[in-house]
Design a protein around this motif. Structure first.
Motif, mmCIF file in Angstrom:
data_model
loop_
_atom_site.group_PDB
_atom_site.id
_atom_site.type_symbol
_atom_site.label_atom_id
_atom_site.label_comp_id
_atom_site.label_asym_id
_atom_site.label_seq_id
_atom_site.Cartn_x
_atom_site.Cartn_y
_atom_site.Cartn_z
ATOM 1 N N TRP A 1 0.829 -1.201 0.000
ATOM 2 C CA TRP A 1 0.000 0.000 0.000
ATOM 3 C C TRP A 1 0.864 1.253 0.000
ATOM 4 C CZ3 TRP A 1 -5.359 0.679 2.166
ATOM 5 C CH2 TRP A 1 -6.102 -0.516 2.106
ATOM 6 N N ALA A 2 0.344 2.294 -0.613
ATOM 7 C CA ALA A 2 0.894 3.647 -0.478
ATOM 8 C C ALA A 2 -0.126 4.413 0.350
ATOM 9 C CB ALA A 2 1.071 4.290 -1.843
ATOM 10 N N VAL A 3 0.308 5.033 1.428
ATOM 11 C CA VAL A 3 -0.592 5.749 2.332
ATOM 12 C C VAL A 3 -0.091 7.185 2.459
ATOM 13 C CG1 VAL A 3 -1.553 5.855 4.670
ATOM 14 C CG2 VAL A 3 -1.153 3.629 3.578
ATOM 15 N N HIS A 4 -0.939 8.137 2.086
ATOM 16 C CA HIS A 4 -0.579 9.558 2.082
ATOM 17 C C HIS A 4 -1.514 10.325 3.006
ATOM 18 C CE1 HIS A 4 2.003 8.925 -1.456
ATOM 19 N NE2 HIS A 4 1.070 8.065 -1.819
ATOM 20 N N LYS A 5 -1.053 10.595 4.216
ATOM 21 C CA LYS A 5 -1.838 11.400 5.155
ATOM 22 C C LYS A 5 -1.723 12.855 4.729
ATOM 23 C CE LYS A 5 -1.347 8.204 8.961
ATOM 24 N NZ LYS A 5 -2.527 7.936 9.708
ATOM 25 N N THR A 6 -2.815 13.591 4.851
ATOM 26 C CA THR A 6 -2.813 15.000 4.457
ATOM 27 C C THR A 6 -3.382 15.848 5.593
ATOM 28 O OG1 THR A 6 -5.062 15.164 3.551
ATOM 29 C CG2 THR A 6 -3.362 14.220 2.104
ATOM 30 N N ASP A 7 -3.281 17.147 5.414
ATOM 31 C CA ASP A 7 -3.924 18.089 6.329
ATOM 32 C C ASP A 7 -5.278 18.526 5.794
ATOM 33 O OD1 ASP A 7 -1.813 18.072 8.169
ATOM 34 O OD2 ASP A 7 -0.730 19.611 7.043
ATOM 35 N N LYS A 8 -5.658 18.019 4.634
ATOM 36 C CA LYS A 8 -6.907 18.422 3.988
ATOM 37 C C LYS A 8 -8.108 17.755 4.649
ATOM 38 C CE LYS A 8 -5.028 19.286 -0.568
ATOM 39 N NZ LYS A 8 -5.211 19.095 -2.006
ATOM 40 N N PRO A 9 -9.231 18.462 4.652
ATOM 41 C CA PRO A 9 -10.469 17.801 5.077
ATOM 42 C C PRO A 9 -10.902 16.775 4.019
ATOM 43 C CG PRO A 9 -10.867 20.120 4.537
ATOM 44 C CD PRO A 9 -9.410 19.868 4.363
ATOM 45 N N TYR A 10 -11.688 15.829 4.448
ATOM 46 C CA TYR A 10 -12.114 14.717 3.596
ATOM 47 C C TYR A 10 -12.710 15.177 2.261
ATOM 48 C CZ TYR A 10 -15.311 11.072 1.982
ATOM 49 O OH TYR A 10 -16.006 10.193 1.214
ATOM 50 N N ALA A 11 -13.706 16.044 2.284
ATOM 51 C CA ALA A 11 -14.386 16.460 1.046
ATOM 52 C C ALA A 11 -13.408 17.112 0.075
ATOM 53 C CB ALA A 11 -15.549 17.395 1.357
ATOM 54 N N GLN A 12 -12.485 17.889 0.591
ATOM 55 C CA GLN A 12 -11.498 18.546 -0.272
ATOM 56 C C GLN A 12 -10.555 17.522 -0.894
ATOM 57 O OE1 GLN A 12 -11.447 21.993 -0.975
ATOM 58 N NE2 GLN A 12 -10.156 21.204 -2.626
ATOM 59 N N LEU A 13 -10.142 16.525 -0.117
ATOM 60 C CA LEU A 13 -9.242 15.508 -0.669
ATOM 61 C C LEU A 13 -9.947 14.677 -1.742
ATOM 62 C CD1 LEU A 13 -6.435 14.288 -0.736
ATOM 63 C CD2 LEU A 13 -7.128 12.758 1.133
ATOM 64 N N VAL A 14 -11.213 14.374 -1.549
ATOM 65 C CA VAL A 14 -11.965 13.650 -2.585
ATOM 66 C C VAL A 14 -11.982 14.488 -3.867
ATOM 67 C CG1 VAL A 14 -14.245 12.817 -3.291
ATOM 68 C CG2 VAL A 14 -13.388 12.288 -0.998
ATOM 69 N N LYS A 15 -12.314 15.759 -3.753
ATOM 70 C CA LYS A 15 -12.376 16.659 -4.920
ATOM 71 C C LYS A 15 -11.008 16.769 -5.594
ATOM 72 C CE LYS A 15 -13.384 21.449 -6.118
ATOM 73 N NZ LYS A 15 -13.741 22.776 -5.620
ATOM 74 N N ASP A 16 -9.957 16.973 -4.814
ATOM 75 C CA ASP A 16 -8.609 17.127 -5.365
ATOM 76 C C ASP A 16 -8.099 15.827 -5.975
ATOM 77 O OD1 ASP A 16 -8.756 19.750 -4.542
ATOM 78 O OD2 ASP A 16 -7.400 19.495 -2.838
ATOM 79 N N THR A 17 -8.490 14.702 -5.419
ATOM 80 C CA THR A 17 -8.087 13.409 -5.977
ATOM 81 C C THR A 17 -8.712 13.219 -7.351
ATOM 82 O OG1 THR A 17 -7.779 12.430 -3.790
ATOM 83 C CG2 THR A 17 -8.131 10.899 -5.620
ATOM 84 N N ARG A 18 -9.991 13.499 -7.476
ATOM 85 C CA ARG A 18 -10.658 13.378 -8.781
ATOM 86 C C ARG A 18 -9.990 14.278 -9.818
ATOM 87 N NH1 ARG A 18 -16.519 14.363 -6.748
ATOM 88 N NH2 ARG A 18 -16.666 12.702 -5.243
ATOM 89 N N ALA A 19 -9.679 15.509 -9.422
ATOM 90 C CA ALA A 19 -9.034 16.450 -10.345
ATOM 91 C C ALA A 19 -7.648 15.949 -10.745
ATOM 92 C CB ALA A 19 -8.941 17.835 -9.706
ATOM 93 N N SER A 20 -6.908 15.395 -9.809
ATOM 94 C CA SER A 20 -5.569 14.898 -10.090
ATOM 95 C C SER A 20 -5.617 13.679 -11.009
ATOM 96 C CB SER A 20 -4.852 14.553 -8.782
ATOM 97 O OG SER A 20 -3.524 14.179 -9.033
#
Length: 154
Positions: free
Chosen positions: A26-45
């Protein structure tokens, strides 16, 4: 008494829920982003790196409709047709693993984590069928998924 039994049933569930940690493959990337923002940014990426979101699923919204609050949890299936055709050219069985899943989870502190099984780990059981060509494709996907994760978390 019934209330006490009901409460006791939920205690083990809350004790088992924890932030994701690194595990084999697994690759695990903890962020400081809130959940909804990370979902949005992941889709964009995903889109920015030439891949496509082909599936999405998560229990959070459905649970909320039932009056149950759980941490954010979203599985995002990612692939593209170019890789699908190439993988099929090496191993029909390996395509069961497509799309490769990204997993966005909400942490206890309201930040979010992006995790996924690396493509080389996912496709490793098919190495005998697909040979070096399949593993080269998996390595290409490893690079793309690492870029997706890096951009999503920034």
């Amino acid at each position: 008494m019934r209330f006490l039994i009901l409460v006791m049933c939920f205690i083990p569930l809350s004790l088992r829920a924890a932030d994701l940690s690194v595990r084999d493959g697994w690759a695990v990337h903890k962020t400081d982003k809130p959940y909804a923002q990370l979902v949005k940014d992941t889709r964009a990426s995903v889109k920015a790196h030439g891949m496509f979101v082909v599936t999405q699923a998560g229990p959070t919204a459905a649970a909320a409709k039932r009056g149950i609050t759980i941490p954010g949890n979203r599985v995002i299936g990612v692939f593209n047709n170019d890789f699908a055709v190439k993988v099929l050219g090496t191993s029909t069985a390996a395509m069961i693993e497509a799309p490769i899943r990204l997993y966005v989870t909400e942490n206890a502190n309201k930040t979010a984590t992006l995790s996924y099984k690396t493509p080389t780990f996912v496709f490793a059981p098919y190495k005998e069928d697909g040979g070096a060509e399949l593993m080269t494709l998996a390595e290409e996907l490893d690079t793309i998924f690492a870029k997706i994760a890096k951009d999503a978390q920034n």
